[in-house]
Write a protein that holds these residues in place. Sequence first.
Motif, PDB file in Angstrom:
ATOM      1  N   ASP A  48       0.846  -1.201   0.000  1.00 44.09           N
ATOM      2  CA  ASP A  48       0.000   0.000   0.000  1.00 44.09           C
ATOM      3  C   ASP A  48       0.879   1.247   0.000  1.00 44.09           C
ATOM      4  O   ASP A  48       1.000   1.930   1.007  1.00 44.09           O
ATOM      5  CB  ASP A  48      -0.930  -0.005   1.217  1.00 44.09           C
ATOM      6  N   HIS A  49       1.499   1.558  -1.137  1.00 42.18           N
ATOM      7  CA  HIS A  49       2.337   2.762  -1.257  1.00 42.18           C
ATOM      8  C   HIS A  49       3.362   2.835  -0.119  1.00 42.18           C
ATOM      9  O   HIS A  49       3.584   3.895   0.472  1.00 42.18           O
ATOM     10  CB  HIS A  49       1.463   4.022  -1.243  1.00 42.18           C
ATOM     11  N   ASN A  50       3.983   1.697   0.178  1.00 38.41           N
ATOM     12  CA  ASN A  50       4.855   1.621   1.348  1.00 38.41           C
ATOM     13  C   ASN A  50       6.091   2.500   1.244  1.00 38.41           C
ATOM     14  O   ASN A  50       6.499   3.151   2.223  1.00 38.41           O
ATOM     15  CB  ASN A  50       5.258   0.169   1.579  1.00 38.41           C
ATOM     16  N   LEU A  51       6.718   2.533   0.064  1.00 36.13           N
ATOM     17  CA  LEU A  51       7.899   3.381  -0.107  1.00 36.13           C
ATOM     18  C   LEU A  51       7.550   4.849   0.062  1.00 36.13           C
ATOM     19  O   LEU A  51       8.303   5.624   0.672  1.00 36.13           O
ATOM     20  CB  LEU A  51       8.518   3.135  -1.485  1.00 36.13           C
ATOM     21  N   GLU A  52       6.414   5.236  -0.469  1.00 34.78           N
ATOM     22  CA  GLU A  52       5.965   6.623  -0.330  1.00 34.78           C
ATOM     23  C   GLU A  52       5.706   6.964   1.126  1.00 34.78           C
ATOM     24  O   GLU A  52       6.034   8.066   1.591  1.00 34.78           O
ATOM     25  CB  GLU A  52       4.695   6.830  -1.151  1.00 34.78           C
ATOM     26  N   ALA A  53       5.129   6.012   1.869  1.00 30.46           N
ATOM     27  CA  ALA A  53       4.830   6.250   3.279  1.00 30.46           C
ATOM     28  C   ALA A  53       6.096   6.510   4.088  1.00 30.46           C
ATOM     29  O   ALA A  53       6.157   7.441   4.902  1.00 30.46           O
ATOM     30  CB  ALA A  53       4.067   5.059   3.850  1.00 30.46           C
ATOM     31  N   THR A  54       7.131   5.681   3.854  1.00 31.51           N
ATOM     32  CA  THR A  54       8.387   5.874   4.584  1.00 31.51           C
ATOM     33  C   THR A  54       9.004   7.232   4.266  1.00 31.51           C
ATOM     34  O   THR A  54       9.468   7.953   5.168  1.00 31.51           O
ATOM     35  CB  THR A  54       9.384   4.756   4.226  1.00 31.51           C
ATOM     36  N   GLN A  55       9.022   7.595   2.997  1.00 34.45           N
ATOM     37  CA  GLN A  55       9.572   8.891   2.601  1.00 34.45           C
ATOM     38  C   GLN A  55       8.811  10.027   3.266  1.00 34.45           C
ATOM     39  O   GLN A  55       9.410  10.994   3.749  1.00 34.45           O
ATOM     40  CB  GLN A  55       9.518   9.038   1.088  1.00 34.45           C
ATOM     41  N   MET A  56       7.494   9.908   3.329  1.00 35.74           N
ATOM     42  CA  MET A  56       6.670  10.962   3.924  1.00 35.74           C
ATOM     43  C   MET A  56       6.882  11.065   5.432  1.00 35.74           C
ATOM     44  O   MET A  56       6.841  12.162   6.002  1.00 35.74           O
ATOM     45  CB  MET A  56       5.197  10.727   3.595  1.00 35.74           C
ATOM     46  N   ILE A  57       7.123   9.918   6.092  1.00 38.03           N
ATOM     47  CA  ILE A  57       7.396   9.955   7.524  1.00 38.03           C
ATOM     48  C   ILE A  57       8.681  10.719   7.803  1.00 38.03           C
ATOM     49  O   ILE A  57       8.739  11.587   8.684  1.00 38.03           O
ATOM     50  CB  ILE A  57       7.457   8.525   8.104  1.00 38.03           C
ATOM     51  N   PHE A  58       9.736  10.410   7.058  1.00 39.37           N
ATOM     52  CA  PHE A  58      10.999  11.124   7.243  1.00 39.37           C
ATOM     53  C   PHE A  58      10.821  12.619   6.966  1.00 39.37           C
ATOM     54  O   PHE A  58      11.353  13.462   7.706  1.00 39.37           O
ATOM     55  CB  PHE A  58      12.084  10.548   6.342  1.00 39.37           C
ATOM     56  N   LYS A  59      10.094  12.943   5.925  1.00 37.02           N
ATOM     57  CA  LYS A  59       9.876  14.351   5.583  1.00 37.02           C
ATOM     58  C   LYS A  59       9.081  15.053   6.670  1.00 37.02           C
ATOM     59  O   LYS A  59       9.408  16.183   7.072  1.00 37.02           O
ATOM     60  CB  LYS A  59       9.147  14.451   4.241  1.00 37.02           C
ATOM     61  N   GLU A  60       8.052  14.387   7.167  1.00 29.40           N
ATOM     62  CA  GLU A  60       7.214  14.980   8.211  1.00 29.40           C
ATOM     63  C   GLU A  60       7.998  15.181   9.499  1.00 29.40           C
ATOM     64  O   GLU A  60       7.924  16.244  10.124  1.00 29.40           O
ATOM     65  CB  GLU A  60       6.005  14.077   8.469  1.00 29.40           C
ATOM     66  N   VAL A  61       8.755  14.166   9.900  1.00 27.24           N
ATOM     67  CA  VAL A  61       9.561  14.285  11.112  1.00 27.24           C
ATOM     68  C   VAL A  61      10.564  15.419  10.973  1.00 27.24           C
ATOM     69  O   VAL A  61      10.751  16.228  11.892  1.00 27.24           O
ATOM     70  CB  VAL A  61      10.277  12.953  11.423  1.00 27.24           C
TER      71      VAL A  61
END
Length: 303
Positions: A48-61
């Motif tokens: 479920d868009h897993n790579l995008e999710a990880t990238q977004m977590i790092f960006k958000e943090v």
Amino acid sequence: MRRFAYILLSASLICVNAAIAQQKPPLMAFASDTQEPMWVEKIFLKADHNLEATQMIFKEVGSRRPKAFFILGDVVSSGKKPRAWKNIDLYMGQAVKDSVPVYATLGNHDVMFNAKKGMKNFKQRFPTYEPTGYTVVVDSVAVVLLNSNFGALSAEDVTKQNTWYKQKLKELDADPAIKLIMVGCHHSPYTNSKIVKPSVQVQQYFVEPFLASAKCALFISGHSHNYEQFKVKGKDFVVIGGGGGLHQDVRPNNDVMNDVAADYKPVFHYLEIRRQGKHLDVLSRKMTPDFSGFVDGREFKVD
């Protein structure tokens, strides 16, 4: 003239004090299981868009500018492979630019298939890491990070870590500069996951000293790709495996594993923690269903 200068000085002091009062305490961020899904995992679990999710977590943090960002294992899919680190290296490079120090502890994927090579690649990214435990202090809160990969540890290293851990908790309990202690490792002592089991060794080696410590307040782990929360002898245990790995189904809640957050199951999430006096404010930030960003989710206090 002196009266006017005094009024200006008083007004300036009021503004400064007001600004200080509005400042929030230092922030800590925690995530786990940021690994890219392996092809074999996709046979059994839904992507479920897993790579995008990880990238977004790092960006958000990074945008939240925490004093420290902690990753509780399974940073990558296979630690021995240099190419598995490609994306994470980019994300951590941006964190460095944002002045956000990143700390981590080992997960099973980080040492999978070749523990020696995995450890070498891991240490290159996290030079302060110690495979038998280490501590980071932020705003009078000690974060103790432990290695729960017992299969990749020698008997001597298991004993070394357990001895160090118990002694470190005694030192931190006696240190007046330390207000609270958090303990983190990869494998969860408690979970209802249908894929991974609760770690009996973590319960035996890590949980018992945690419960016995006067200042230990929160135990955080991953491995189970869920958000779960348990109360054991009055203390909080949180599972935060929503960093990008494939989501895992959970068994129905039960008396043996009583998840007090059974109605809160975001697929992707991370934690924000601040110390307020002698308690911790804990907030789970969750990804929106449309992947447009993050919103506040479950929030609780830890005394």
